[in-house]
Design a protein around this motif. Structure first.
Motif, short mmCIF file in Angstrom:
data_model
loop_
_atom_site.label_atom_id
_atom_site.label_comp_id
_atom_site.label_asym_id
_atom_site.label_seq_id
_atom_site.Cartn_x
_atom_site.Cartn_y
_atom_site.Cartn_z
N ALA A 174 0.83 -1.21 0.00
CA ALA A 174 0.00 0.00 0.00
C ALA A 174 0.87 1.26 0.00
N LEU A 175 2.04 1.17 0.61
CA LEU A 175 2.93 2.34 0.65
C LEU A 175 3.34 2.76 -0.74
N ALA A 176 3.66 1.79 -1.60
CA ALA A 176 4.05 2.11 -2.98
C ALA A 176 2.90 2.76 -3.72
N ILE A 177 1.69 2.30 -3.40
CA ILE A 177 0.51 2.84 -4.09
C ILE A 177 0.25 4.29 -3.66
N LEU A 178 0.47 4.58 -2.38
CA LEU A 178 0.12 5.91 -1.85
C LEU A 178 1.25 6.94 -1.94
N MET A 179 2.50 6.46 -2.03
CA MET A 179 3.59 7.43 -1.91
C MET A 179 3.59 8.53 -3.00
N PRO A 180 3.16 8.23 -4.25
CA PRO A 180 3.17 9.34 -5.22
C PRO A 180 2.19 10.46 -4.84
N ILE A 239 -8.03 10.22 5.71
CA ILE A 239 -9.30 9.50 5.86
C ILE A 239 -9.55 8.59 4.66
N VAL A 240 -9.38 9.16 3.46
CA VAL A 240 -9.63 8.36 2.24
C VAL A 240 -8.70 7.15 2.19
N ALA A 241 -7.41 7.38 2.48
CA ALA A 241 -6.43 6.27 2.40
C ALA A 241 -6.73 5.22 3.47
N GLY A 242 -7.11 5.69 4.68
CA GLY A 242 -7.44 4.76 5.77
C GLY A 242 -8.62 3.88 5.41
N LEU A 243 -9.63 4.50 4.78
CA LEU A 243 -10.81 3.73 4.38
C LEU A 243 -10.47 2.75 3.26
N TRP A 244 -9.67 3.24 2.30
CA TRP A 244 -9.30 2.42 1.13
C TRP A 244 -8.63 1.12 1.59
N PHE A 245 -7.60 1.26 2.45
CA PHE A 245 -6.85 0.07 2.85
C PHE A 245 -7.36 -0.49 4.19
N GLN A 246 -8.48 0.07 4.68
CA GLN A 246 -9.07 -0.42 5.94
C GLN A 246 -8.00 -0.51 7.03
N ASN A 247 -7.21 0.56 7.13
CA ASN A 247 -6.08 0.53 8.05
C ASN A 247 -5.87 1.93 8.62
N VAL A 248 -6.22 2.10 9.89
CA VAL A 248 -6.13 3.43 10.49
C VAL A 248 -4.68 3.91 10.61
N HIS A 249 -3.75 2.97 10.75
CA HIS A 249 -2.34 3.37 10.86
C HIS A 249 -1.86 4.04 9.58
N ILE A 250 -2.21 3.40 8.45
CA ILE A 250 -1.78 3.98 7.17
C ILE A 250 -2.39 5.36 6.98
N GLY A 251 -3.66 5.50 7.37
CA GLY A 251 -4.31 6.82 7.29
C GLY A 251 -3.57 7.85 8.12
N GLY A 252 -3.21 7.50 9.35
CA GLY A 252 -2.51 8.43 10.22
C GLY A 252 -1.13 8.78 9.68
N ILE A 253 -0.44 7.77 9.16
CA ILE A 253 0.93 8.01 8.65
C ILE A 253 0.90 8.94 7.44
#
Lengths: 472, 472
Positions: free
Chosen positions: A336-342, A397-411
């Motif tokens: 997911a990090l590779a997907i979101l980093m750009p 919020i959008v990223a957290g919902l997408w990957f169903q992961n609150v940590h990724i959303g916060g990061i």
């Protein structure tokens, strides 16, 4: 231009010299181009003399740019002496050089003898030394000396852009004498808006606007109505600086003087308008990563002008890639990090570009200076913080919902906030530092700002993730 | 500005009205600011009347922008009637509104009565209806009617920008009568460069430049020397279109006429220079993703003006992320792809920005039209192909060496080539299509171009890799 009124005794569109050559969108009308093309093919000099030779120089210039490259030289040679060389001051450099190279030097010399000196210099300055000398040698002495003097001043100075024809009178003349002189002298410039006052050594003493002359009784002495020529421009002054004076003081024309305060020419607003346009265009193109490019450039020419910038971007792109490479283990585990980093890097890049655009423009117009810089820097940091909070929250919020992961959303939210603030600071500080160190901030700001936002964007997002999830 | 010569009977820098307020870098001198600040704090009206009241309006404007916000109102109220309201035409809108709101309507009315009508309109147009009416009601009848007429024309038209003071004479007058009239009439505009010729219903018949009047014998009739007023500008014409006419025909001023061809005002080059500057600035800021923002805007104001663009970018960034998400399995197996993919997208974005910048500028200056569009599109595609080959090869070799994998080198080279061509086509076609459909290409081109280069960059690189390595 079809909606220009011409009310001189007849209906609309009656005699507007050439208004009819333009279509509504401002381009040269297709049917006119067809007729001209046919006339060139038929060597129909009668049609061309009638419909092309009489065009305004700028209209003829537009026509030259609109027709096919191979038609241009034919048109010029068919028109012969009826070709108005002033049109060459209105076309792309590549087209101008192409035509001038194919014209006999005799014809150029003759045309230049009839031109305003500023137009003549504009055409001469692009020629090689040899052709320049050959043409100058064919001109009458005074004209040759004047043009040489203009050409001796460096490019982009007031001296190079000035017109060397002007009206100058001694201070002890009366208004009456001055008017009589103008009524009798055949050798006046084509048009002028002020009269200069000089002493016998050509030292500039003052100037009188024509409306002032007209409002004053004939018996009044010129030195009683002349105004102070504080806006006289040193011939070595950069044209951009001269343009700023015109703008600031709403000048129509200004005396150009040499080191000794002697009047050598006059700079007029129409040249200044061209300078303003050129400078604005230069800033815009440079910010877009394009060098001194013209629309008439070939594929090779345009490609070459853009390669340096793309090359610098390649280098910074590899630097960012190296930053990502530091976290390859993290990415492998959490794709997911590779997907979101750009997203983090891209949003930072855009926010940085916004701040940078405002800063570069403010520096160019001198609206940003040492007095307000601290305030503007604080403001940009504030905008970065605010927009970082807004978009960090939203994207988190959008990223957290997408990957169903609150940590990724916060990061991603935290990384966004960091990168937006970095973008704001880079966007304002980099152009200011470049400007202070004498570099043109329009040229190289973008590459540094993008490098900063990419590196900080990737590093903060991947670094925070590696630390939080404890994988590296 | 310290290098301005002033040779009127004395040494350098003698009497240049305020040249001394500027430092070498063009900003207002710090010591002058300090003195002014101290004088404001001490309520030292004598110093202020002596050193500030006499400044040129544009210098006073620069001073107002340079001092602290809280000092501005004090300065204006300390100067009282000596405050030159024309300075307000030279400052940021936020500052202008702040000062105008705090000035009593009586003082504004009095100042406006003495201003050129174009400056008066510039200040009035920003006021709310009620204040506008109250101020207009205090003005003499003719002036009120003139200003109302200007204000009735839509914003950004020639009618709104024009000056309603002009000199007009009947065609049967002689040059002598005209000169005598100008010598005697007290009510002439402050400065002018041409005289208009009208019939008794104010219908425009022609114009005479002042130099022409001065060169002609007193007995000659005006209609014998007047020129055709084909460049008369309809009052409803957009100011940008009017500016283009000024540029094309090197005009200094032009008559503005109503629907019936009656002379209603005159548009002068100094206003046109401002229009040219504004339009160039607008294009630059919009390309940079910034709306109508001023340097004096607050954090909240600047933030709001940039959020829409950033929001659109968020949407396109998530679209690109979705494209990457299609290949998550591929990335998990070959993490080098995640490291290299921003290079492909980023280089495409930069190449697209280059083409787009050139295109937007060419559209704005009308250098790109239906005649040369096919040639320019072919050229850009050629540049994309050429630069794609150059950078594809280079980046392919570097990436291949970095990961010691010839396949990865080949895949990134192919993806680069595809994305550079896509970038070139997007960079030219998107602005052209937006322009044709009536949208401003400067506003929204960048977001579409970036979306295209991101999506195609990620898709071509990751897709090729998935297909080649057969993992998806």
């Amino acid at each position: 231009m079809s909606n220009i009124d011409d009310d001189r005794g007849s209906d609309e569109n009656a005699a507007f010299d050439g208004s009819d050559i333009y279509a509504d969108d401002g381009s040269v009308r297709s049917d006119f181009l067809m007729h001209v093309g046919a006339a060139i093919a038929d060597r129909d000099t009668i049609y061309l003399r009638q419909h092309v030779a009489g065009l305004h120089a700028s209209e003829l210039g537009d026509l030259l740019e609109a027709i096919q490259a191979e038609q241009r030289l034919s048109l010029v040679s068919l028109l012969g002496k009826d070709f108005d060389l002033a049109a060459l001051t209105e076309v792309d450099e590549a087209i101008r050089l192409d035509i001038v190279e194919h014209l006999p030097n005799e014809q150029i010399a003759e045309a230049i003898g009839e031109m305003d000196s500023d137009d003549a210099v504009y055409i001469l300055e692009d020629l090689d030394q040899e052709d320049q000398e050959e043409i100058l040698a064919k001109l009458p002495f005074t004209e040759r000396v004047r043009l040489r003097r203009s050409l001796d001043y460096p490019e982009s100075t007031a001296g190079r852009r000035m017109q060397t024809e002007f009206v100058a009178v001694p201070p002890f003349w009366t208004v009456g004498q001055t008017i009589d002189y103008m009524r009798e002298d055949e050798d006046l410039p084509d048009s002028f808006t002020q009269i200069f006052v000089i002493d016998p050594t050509f030292k500039l003493l003052g100037a009188v606007d024509l409306d002032r002359v007209l409002r004053t009784k004939r018996s009044v002495k010129i030195d009683a109505i002349m105004r102070d020529t504080s806006h006289a421009i040193p011939a070595e002054m950069d044209q951009e600086e001269a343009a700023q004076l015109f703008e600031q003081y709403d000048l129509l024309s200004a005396a150009v003087v040499d080191d000794n305060g002697r009047l050598v020419g006059v700079l007029t607003i129409d040249d200044v308008v061209d300078v303003i346009q050129e400078e604005a265009e230069e800033d815009l193109l440079r910010l877009g990563g394009v060098g001194d490019e013209e629309l008439s450039d070939t594929v090779g020419g345009a490609s070459r002008s853009r390669i340096p910038w793309l090359f610098v971007n390649t280098v910074t792109a590899f630097i960012s890639a190296t930053v990502i490479g530091l976290f390859d283990a993290t990415i492998q585990q959490i794709v997911a990090l590779a997907i979101l980093m750009p997203i983090v890097a891209g949003m930072g890049g855009n926010a940085g570009a916004q701040t940078m655009t405002v800063t570069v423009r403010a520096l160019a117009t001198r609206a940003l200076d040492t007095h307000n810089a601290p305030r503007i820097i604080r403001r940009e940091a504030g905008v970065g913080l605010l927009n970082g909070l807004v978009f960090g929250t939203f994207i988190g919020i959008v990223a957290g919902l997408w990957f169903q992961n609150v940590h990724i959303g916060g990061i991603i939210a935290a990384a966004m906030l960091i990168n937006m603030i970095a973008a704001a600071l880079a966007g304002i500080l980099i152009p200011i530092v470049l400007d202070k160190s004498g570099a043109d901030p329009a040229v190289s700001s973008a590459v540094f700002v993008t490098a900063v936002t990419d590196v900080i964007g990737f590093f903060s997002f991947l670094g925070l993730a590696a630390w939080w999830f404890n994988v590296a």
